[in-house]
Design an enzyme around this catalytic site. Structure first.
Site, PDB file in Angstrom:
ATOM      1  N   CYS A 128       0.833  -1.200   0.000  1.00 38.34           N
ATOM      2  CA  CYS A 128       0.000   0.000   0.000  1.00 38.34           C
ATOM      3  C   CYS A 128       0.870   1.253   0.000  1.00 38.34           C
ATOM      4  O   CYS A 128       0.587   2.214  -0.725  1.00 38.34           O
ATOM      5  CB  CYS A 128      -0.938  -0.003   1.200  1.00 38.34           C
ATOM      6  SG  CYS A 128      -2.025   1.445   1.278  1.00 38.34           S
ATOM      7  N   GLY A 153       2.678  10.580   8.763  1.00 37.48           N
ATOM      8  CA  GLY A 153       2.953  10.415  10.184  1.00 37.48           C
ATOM      9  C   GLY A 153       3.853   9.246  10.503  1.00 37.48           C
ATOM     10  O   GLY A 153       3.892   8.801  11.661  1.00 37.48           O
ATOM     11  N   CYS A 233      -6.089  -2.639   6.951  1.00 40.78           N
ATOM     12  CA  CYS A 233      -7.096  -1.614   7.185  1.00 40.78           C
ATOM     13  C   CYS A 233      -8.523  -2.116   7.007  1.00 40.78           C
ATOM     14  O   CYS A 233      -9.405  -1.790   7.796  1.00 40.78           O
ATOM     15  CB  CYS A 233      -6.846  -0.434   6.248  1.00 40.78           C
ATOM     16  SG  CYS A 233      -6.841  -0.846   4.486  1.00 40.78           S
TER      17      CYS A 233
END
Length: 430
Positions: A128, A153, A233
């Site tokens: 990903c 992040g 996810c």
């Protein structure tokens, strides 16, 4: 001198990093407009906050990669998007949701399903990052809002720091974060160099504890208190076998293919399973009615059988060599590897595991490592590791630098195969 460049020079210990720092000082263009990939979590929120505090024009982009609801009618991305939008409003930065469902399906999900069908265990997080976040999102940010750079992040650093490096053609290095426990360079080991040269990691110099304090002091308690997401996810808290069994909306899921659990020592059938795709090397099998625990040692995709070993630390689960495919070198191909055909570095194939010294050799340069099946690299480990898993990534480090990675094709002979310390002989005699 720019403070970030001075810091880069002061913290660099290698000659290559020193010259990278000198080049940074001479750069004329600095980035101004930055798109920050917002997940709705604390790390991306603080990354956006830090960038704004430094004077960048920050835009928050939330990626929607999955739009199918689970069996309870819930789509986790909805809550994540809501939290990301709330953070951007709090920080007074523009928010935009971008849809990469098609790209994720084609470049990550379908490939993952094919891997499971083939009996290997992929790492969708690494894929990903390579195909979606650091390719599709970066290109979208550049072409739709004219972004100079992408920020995330992730706990990682680069030799470029906060400078935009693409404009000079200078290569950058991917470096470990200051917080070694949170370091995420493992998941970035397939990111293209072109993307890395336009990427900033604002959290690379901070520890997780400091990031939490920054979030709380900025009034982001709602996000700081949120439980961090783990795992793939779109699967959430379920394991993959549950996900495959419960989701009926997609057309490309793995069909059940029952097979046998076979004791690798006795070759006796000790149980049944519903398909090799539901199991990974090293996993406990939980076979009913048996007094001892069995663990997956090898998946035989042709027959559908799974060889299992009695005991968590059975020598059949350990190997000192790994065969891998074509490597992705982040900065550049190591000179000693392609010059001598041998690279001394460190290895890991799981994010949380410790690094192990290794020697990487090339099939091309070293004829004694050629094999009937295709592989580009052979990794010889200083210590045998448990459950080296086909489909995962062999990630290579040297000092602070993540050199790159290569996909594991198969482990070498196990300690049981090699009869290390007469382990096979002793078991047969007992």
């Amino acid at each position: 001198m720019h403070e970030a460049a001075v810091a880069c020079l002061s913290k660099s210990s290698s000659k290559s990093a020193f010259f990278d720092g000198l080049w940074l000082l001479s750069m004329g263009r600095q980035i101004k407009r930055v798109v920050c990939a917002m997940s709705g979590g604390i790390d991306s929120s603080v990354a956006a906050l830090l960038l704004k505090q430094k004077g960048y024009e920050v835009l928050g982009f939330f990626m929607r990669n999955w739009d199918i609801r689970d069996e309870q009618g819930v789509c986790k991305a909805d809550q994540d998007a809501e939290d990301a939008a709330w953070v951007c409003k709090k920080l007074q930065i523009p928010f935009q949701e971008v849809n990469f469902v098609k790209e994720y399906w084609n470049d990550v999900f379908i490939e993952m399903i094919r891997d499971y069908e083939s009996g290997i265990t992929p790492n969708p997080d690494i894929l990903c990052n390579r195909h979606i976040k650091f390719t599709a999102l970066l290109e979208h940010a550049r072409h739709t809002v004219g972004a100079d750079a992408l920020a995330t992040g992730h706990y990682a650093r680069t030799s470029a720091g906060e400078f935009a490096t693409e404009y000079s053609g200078q290569q950058v290095r991917l470096l470990k974060a200051v917080d070694r426990l949170k370091d995420q360079t493992f998941f970035l080991s397939q990111v293209p160099q072109k993307a890395l040269r336009r990427t900033i990691f604002p959290l690379g110099e901070f520890t997780k504890d400091v990031v939490k304090k920054i979030a709380s002091s900025a009034g982001l308690e709602r996000i700081a208190a949120r439980k961090e997401s783990m795992g793939i996810c779109f699967i959430g808290k379920r394991n993959f076998s549950e996900f495959i069994a419960q989701c009926k909306t997609a057309q490309l899921y793995v069909d059940p293919r029952p097979g046998n659990f076979v004791d690798l020592e006795t070759r006796e059938v000790v149980g049944r399973h519903n398909g090799v795709h539901q199991w990974t090397v090293g996993q406990r099998c939980n076979i009913a009615g048996l007094a001892r625990a069995y663990f997956v040692a090898e998946k035989l995709t042709d027959s559908g059988d799974i060889l299992v070993a009695p005991g968590h630390d059975h020598p059949a689960l350990y190997s000192s060599t790994v065969h891998a495919g074509q490597p992705h070198w982040i900065h550049s191909p190591p000179e000693d590897f392609y010059g001598r055909g041998m690279l001394e570095c460190e290895f890991k194939f799981q994010h949380t595991e410790a690094l192990v010294p290794c020697v990487v050799t090339s099939r091309t340069h070293n004829p004694w490592h050629r094999s009937p099946s295709k592989n580009d690299l052979t990794v010889s480990l200083a210590n045998p590791l448990r459950a080296l898993t086909p489909g995962q990534f062999a990630v290579f480090y040297r000092g602070d630098e993540c050199l790159g990675s290569a996909r594991i094709l198969r482990p070498g002979p196990s300690q049981f195969d090699l009869d290390v310390d007469s382990c096979r002989t002793k078991r047969r005699e007992s």
